[in-house]
Each structure stands twice: as structure tokens, then as C-alpha cells.
Design a protein around this motif. Structure first.
Motif, PDB file in Angstrom:
ATOM      1  N   PHE A 131      44.741  43.554  47.646  1.00  0.00           N
ATOM      2  CA  PHE A 131      43.360  44.003  47.681  1.00  0.00           C
ATOM      3  C   PHE A 131      42.750  43.929  46.289  1.00  0.00           C
ATOM      4  O   PHE A 131      43.397  44.270  45.299  1.00  0.00           O
ATOM      5  CB  PHE A 131      43.284  45.449  48.190  1.00  0.00           C
ATOM      6  N   ILE A 132      41.505  43.494  46.213  1.00  0.00           N
ATOM      7  CA  ILE A 132      40.787  43.422  44.950  1.00  0.00           C
ATOM      8  C   ILE A 132      39.345  43.859  45.192  1.00  0.00           C
ATOM      9  O   ILE A 132      38.773  43.590  46.253  1.00  0.00           O
ATOM     10  CB  ILE A 132      40.833  41.991  44.353  1.00  0.00           C
ATOM     11  N   GLY A 133      38.776  44.559  44.223  1.00  0.00           N
ATOM     12  CA  GLY A 133      37.403  45.003  44.414  1.00  0.00           C
ATOM     13  C   GLY A 133      36.880  45.841  43.266  1.00  0.00           C
ATOM     14  O   GLY A 133      37.526  45.981  42.225  1.00  0.00           O
ATOM     15  N   LEU A 134      35.692  46.397  43.458  1.00  0.00           N
ATOM     16  CA  LEU A 134      35.030  47.226  42.468  1.00  0.00           C
ATOM     17  C   LEU A 134      34.766  48.608  43.050  1.00  0.00           C
ATOM     18  O   LEU A 134      34.405  48.740  44.221  1.00  0.00           O
ATOM     19  CB  LEU A 134      33.699  46.592  42.033  1.00  0.00           C
ATOM     20  N   THR A 135      34.953  49.631  42.246  1.00  0.00           N
ATOM     21  CA  THR A 135      34.628  50.997  42.628  1.00  0.00           C
ATOM     22  C   THR A 135      33.768  51.603  41.525  1.00  0.00           C
ATOM     23  O   THR A 135      33.451  50.954  40.527  1.00  0.00           O
ATOM     24  CB  THR A 135      35.904  51.846  42.801  1.00  0.00           C
ATOM     25  N   LEU A 136      33.399  52.865  41.680  1.00  0.00           N
ATOM     26  CA  LEU A 136      32.608  53.551  40.665  1.00  0.00           C
ATOM     27  C   LEU A 136      33.372  53.677  39.349  1.00  0.00           C
ATOM     28  O   LEU A 136      32.768  53.803  38.278  1.00  0.00           O
ATOM     29  CB  LEU A 136      32.193  54.947  41.160  1.00  0.00           C
ATOM     30  N   PHE A 137      34.713  53.656  39.428  1.00  0.00           N
ATOM     31  CA  PHE A 137      35.542  53.783  38.230  1.00  0.00           C
ATOM     32  C   PHE A 137      35.863  52.427  37.600  1.00  0.00           C
ATOM     33  O   PHE A 137      36.519  52.363  36.571  1.00  0.00           O
ATOM     34  CB  PHE A 137      36.852  54.508  38.565  1.00  0.00           C
ATOM     35  N   GLY A 138      35.404  51.339  38.212  1.00  0.00           N
ATOM     36  CA  GLY A 138      35.682  50.009  37.685  1.00  0.00           C
ATOM     37  C   GLY A 138      36.370  49.144  38.723  1.00  0.00           C
ATOM     38  O   GLY A 138      36.347  49.435  39.923  1.00  0.00           O
ATOM     39  N   GLY A 139      37.011  48.067  38.260  1.00  0.00           N
ATOM     40  CA  GLY A 139      37.676  47.168  39.181  1.00  0.00           C
ATOM     41  C   GLY A 139      39.115  47.584  39.443  1.00  0.00           C
ATOM     42  O   GLY A 139      39.678  48.428  38.759  1.00  0.00           O
ATOM     43  N   TYR A 140      39.704  46.977  40.455  1.00  0.00           N
ATOM     44  CA  TYR A 140      41.113  47.252  40.762  1.00  0.00           C
ATOM     45  C   TYR A 140      41.733  46.056  41.461  1.00  0.00           C
ATOM     46  O   TYR A 140      41.047  45.242  42.101  1.00  0.00           O
ATOM     47  CB  TYR A 140      41.253  48.491  41.654  1.00  0.00           C
ATOM     48  N   VAL A 141      43.041  45.934  41.318  1.00  0.00           N
ATOM     49  CA  VAL A 141      43.866  44.997  42.083  1.00  0.00           C
ATOM     50  C   VAL A 141      45.072  45.778  42.564  1.00  0.00           C
ATOM     51  O   VAL A 141      45.703  46.486  41.778  1.00  0.00           O
ATOM     52  CB  VAL A 141      44.313  43.795  41.232  1.00  0.00           C
ATOM     53  N   LEU A 142      45.392  45.675  43.827  1.00  0.00           N
ATOM     54  CA  LEU A 142      46.503  46.430  44.394  1.00  0.00           C
ATOM     55  C   LEU A 142      47.234  45.559  45.409  1.00  0.00           C
ATOM     56  O   LEU A 142      46.601  44.882  46.213  1.00  0.00           O
ATOM     57  CB  LEU A 142      45.980  47.710  45.054  1.00  0.00           C
ATOM     58  N   THR A 143      48.559  45.555  45.341  1.00  0.00           N
ATOM     59  CA  THR A 143      49.344  44.809  46.318  1.00  0.00           C
ATOM     60  C   THR A 143      50.273  45.742  47.085  1.00  0.00           C
ATOM     61  O   THR A 143      50.870  46.648  46.498  1.00  0.00           O
ATOM     62  CB  THR A 143      50.170  43.697  45.646  1.00  0.00           C
ATOM     63  N   GLU A 144      50.380  45.523  48.376  1.00  0.00           N
ATOM     64  CA  GLU A 144      51.323  46.255  49.211  1.00  0.00           C
ATOM     65  C   GLU A 144      52.508  45.368  49.587  1.00  0.00           C
ATOM     66  O   GLU A 144      53.288  45.700  50.467  1.00  0.00           O
ATOM     67  CB  GLU A 144      50.622  46.793  50.457  1.00  0.00           C
ATOM     68  N   GLU A 145      52.642  44.225  48.888  1.00  0.00           N
ATOM     69  CA  GLU A 145      53.814  43.377  49.044  1.00  0.00           C
ATOM     70  C   GLU A 145      54.961  43.946  48.211  1.00  0.00           C
ATOM     71  O   GLU A 145      54.751  44.640  47.216  1.00  0.00           O
ATOM     72  CB  GLU A 145      53.507  41.959  48.563  1.00  0.00           C
ATOM     73  N   LYS A 146      56.187  43.624  48.601  1.00  0.00           N
ATOM     74  CA  LYS A 146      57.336  43.993  47.779  1.00  0.00           C
ATOM     75  C   LYS A 146      57.316  43.154  46.503  1.00  0.00           C
ATOM     76  O   LYS A 146      56.992  41.965  46.546  1.00  0.00           O
ATOM     77  CB  LYS A 146      58.639  43.733  48.534  1.00  0.00           C
ATOM     78  N   PRO A 155      64.636  52.878  38.031  1.00  0.00           N
ATOM     79  CA  PRO A 155      65.829  52.246  37.438  1.00  0.00           C
ATOM     80  C   PRO A 155      65.725  50.719  37.432  1.00  0.00           C
ATOM     81  O   PRO A 155      64.804  50.134  38.006  1.00  0.00           O
ATOM     82  CB  PRO A 155      66.971  52.710  38.358  1.00  0.00           C
ATOM     83  N   LYS A 156      66.714  50.085  36.803  1.00  0.00           N
ATOM     84  CA  LYS A 156      66.791  48.630  36.820  1.00  0.00           C
ATOM     85  C   LYS A 156      67.220  48.153  38.207  1.00  0.00           C
ATOM     86  O   LYS A 156      67.697  48.926  39.026  1.00  0.00           O
ATOM     87  CB  LYS A 156      67.798  48.142  35.778  1.00  0.00           C
ATOM     88  N   GLU A 157      67.042  46.852  38.430  1.00  0.00           N
ATOM     89  CA  GLU A 157      67.455  46.217  39.692  1.00  0.00           C
ATOM     90  C   GLU A 157      66.825  46.908  40.893  1.00  0.00           C
ATOM     91  O   GLU A 157      67.494  47.270  41.862  1.00  0.00           O
ATOM     92  CB  GLU A 157      68.985  46.218  39.818  1.00  0.00           C
ATOM     93  N   THR A 158      65.528  47.090  40.814  1.00  0.00           N
ATOM     94  CA  THR A 158      64.808  47.728  41.908  1.00  0.00           C
ATOM     95  C   THR A 158      63.633  46.857  42.345  1.00  0.00           C
ATOM     96  O   THR A 158      63.211  45.940  41.635  1.00  0.00           O
ATOM     97  CB  THR A 158      64.267  49.112  41.494  1.00  0.00           C
ATOM     98  N   VAL A 159      63.128  47.163  43.513  1.00  0.00           N
ATOM     99  CA  VAL A 159      61.940  46.518  44.042  1.00  0.00           C
ATOM    100  C   VAL A 159      60.927  47.619  44.350  1.00  0.00           C
ATOM    101  O   VAL A 159      61.311  48.734  44.702  1.00  0.00           O
ATOM    102  CB  VAL A 159      62.278  45.695  45.309  1.00  0.00           C
ATOM    103  N   LEU A 160      59.664  47.309  44.165  1.00  0.00           N
ATOM    104  CA  LEU A 160      58.620  48.308  44.381  1.00  0.00           C
ATOM    105  C   LEU A 160      57.680  47.864  45.487  1.00  0.00           C
ATOM    106  O   LEU A 160      57.550  46.673  45.788  1.00  0.00           O
ATOM    107  CB  LEU A 160      57.818  48.544  43.094  1.00  0.00           C
ATOM    108  N   ILE A 161      57.007  48.843  46.054  1.00  0.00           N
ATOM    109  CA  ILE A 161      56.014  48.565  47.078  1.00  0.00           C
ATOM    110  C   ILE A 161      54.950  49.658  47.017  1.00  0.00           C
ATOM    111  O   ILE A 161      55.235  50.788  46.606  1.00  0.00           O
ATOM    112  CB  ILE A 161      56.659  48.515  48.490  1.00  0.00           C
ATOM    113  N   ASN A 162      53.728  49.317  47.378  1.00  0.00           N
ATOM    114  CA  ASN A 162      52.637  50.296  47.404  1.00  0.00           C
ATOM    115  C   ASN A 162      52.234  50.618  48.836  1.00  0.00           C
ATOM    116  O   ASN A 162      52.225  49.747  49.705  1.00  0.00           O
ATOM    117  CB  ASN A 162      51.419  49.776  46.643  1.00  0.00           C
TER     118      ASN A 162
END
Length: 213
Positions: free
Chosen positions: A109-124, A185-192
Motif C-alpha cells: 500500500f502507498i499513499g498520502l495522509t495528513l501526517f505525510g506519505g507512507y509505504v506499507l507491505t503485508e508481504e513476508k 533476532p537474526k534469521e527472521t522474517v517479518l510481516i505487517n
């Protein structure tokens, strides 16, 4: 990739599903406003780092920005507003282009809000790639760009001001980096899940070299 004017919300059902599957939620500020407040000291630190980089290869002074010991002169016209808007867009694009498959993915997701722009991914995404995505705008615009422009002799006061503005605006990115380095920690994967971030050990996930970023 989806373009929208609001950030995705955290889904409670997704949260429960992630926790049940051994994903650990990071401890993060509860709102973007709180993140901005907590990042104010980092804003100053970022500015000092960028000033140091500029001063190493060129010169920088308050007079260039209309600030003197006895007066303040700041001109805000349409041209300046356009430059600031372009800076905002470029900053977010540098986040975006380092996310794998950003064009095809429907979880970015990408866009603009009152606080500015943002980019966010929900992919691993791997921890190392997450760090790259987080730091890219600060490193490229506020560290590498002033060095390059200085060596070319085209680092104007306007560009210096924009580079400094990007540096200070990157303070929330630096805060996110600190939270990541101190909790994940190291050797990890993240998701949102919306604005909430979770991590998991790679060996506990269906995650291999063909999908690692």
C-alpha cells in the motif's frame, strides 16, 4: 500495489491467526503521532549527520537558508511547495522500489495522509530486506546525494534545504530501525498486519532461499 489515502488497519482476526502460528508482535508506538513525538531526538541527530556530510564535501551556513543572528527570512512560494511535495513522493518511492515484487503485489500500500506519505507491505520480508527498505530514503537522499552533488559542484542552497528536510523526516524510519534491531533476532522474517509488525524465525516458516529477499 494499491494506492489509497489512508493506512491499512490492523485486523484482529489476522492478529490472532498470526500469534497462533508463532508470529511475535513487535512493541511499537500505538499511533503515527506518537511515533513522530518519540522520534524528535532522532530528527535532530539525523540533521546533524547530514550537516556533517554536507560540510565535509561542501559548505553550509544559516545564511543560505535566510537565517541570521538578527533576522529570519523564509520564502514559501508555489515553487517551494512543489519541491517539498516532490521530495515526499521521492522519499516514499525509495521505500517502495526496494520491496520485492512491489508492482504485482496486492499486499503493498502507498499513499498520502495528513501526517505525510507512507509505504506499507503485508508481504513476508526478511529482516535484512526490511532494514534496507526502512533506511533507503535516508541513505540515498541525505547521505549519498549531497556527496554526489557536492563533487559535481551543483549542491545549491535549495537542494541543501530539501536534503536536510528529508533527513529530519526520516527520523520515524530511524525509530523503526531501532525498534527492529532491539527486538527482532537474526534469521527472521517479518510481516505487517496493517500498521502492526510481527516477526518469526525462518526455520519455523515455509520460507527458503527461493523466496528470501
Amino acid at each position: 500495489m494499491k494506492i489509497q489515502n489512508r493506512m491499512p488497519k490492523t485486523d484482529d482476526r489476522t492478529h490472532l491467526n498470526l500469534v497462533e502460528n508463532e508470529w511475535f508482535p513487535m512493541k511499537e508506538p500505538k499511533s503515527l503521532g506518537m511515533s513522530i513525538l518519540l522520534s524528535i531526538p532522532l530528527m535532530i541527530l539525523n540533521a546533524l549527520i547530514t550537516i556533517g556530510m554536507i560540510n565535509t564535501f561542501s559548505t553550509i551556513s544559516l545564511n543560505e537558508f535566510g537565517l541570521t543572528s538578527d533576522s529570519i527570512s523564509i520564502t514559501l512560494n508555489l515553487g517551494v511547495i512543489i519541491w517539498i511535495f516532490l521530495l515526499l513522493v521521492i522519499h516514499e518511492l525509495f521505500h517502495l522500489v526496494f520491496i520485492p515484487n512491489f508492482i504485482k503485489s496486492q499486499k503493498i500500500f502507498i499513499g498520502l495522509t495528513l501526517f505525510g506519505g507512507y509505504v506499507l507491505t503485508e508481504e513476508k520480508i526478511s529482516k535484512s530486506r526490511y532494514i534496507l527498505v526502512t533506511m533507503a530514503p535516508f541513505i540515498i537522499i541525505s547521505i549519498l546525494l549531497p556527496i554526489t552533488l557536492s563533487l559535481l559542484g551543483i549542491l545549491t542552497p535549495t537542494l541543501k534545504a530539501l536534503i536536510l528536510l528529508n533527513s529530519m523526516a526520516s527520523s520515524v524510519d530511524i525509530l523503526n530501525l531501532i525498534l527492529l534491531l532491539t527486538q527482532v533476532p537474526k534469521e527472521t522474517v517479518l510481516i505487517n498486519n496493517g500498521t502492526k509488525t510481527y516477526w518469526k524465525y525462518k526455520q519455523n516458516d515455509k520460507y527458503n532461499e527461493t523466496t528470501a529477499y
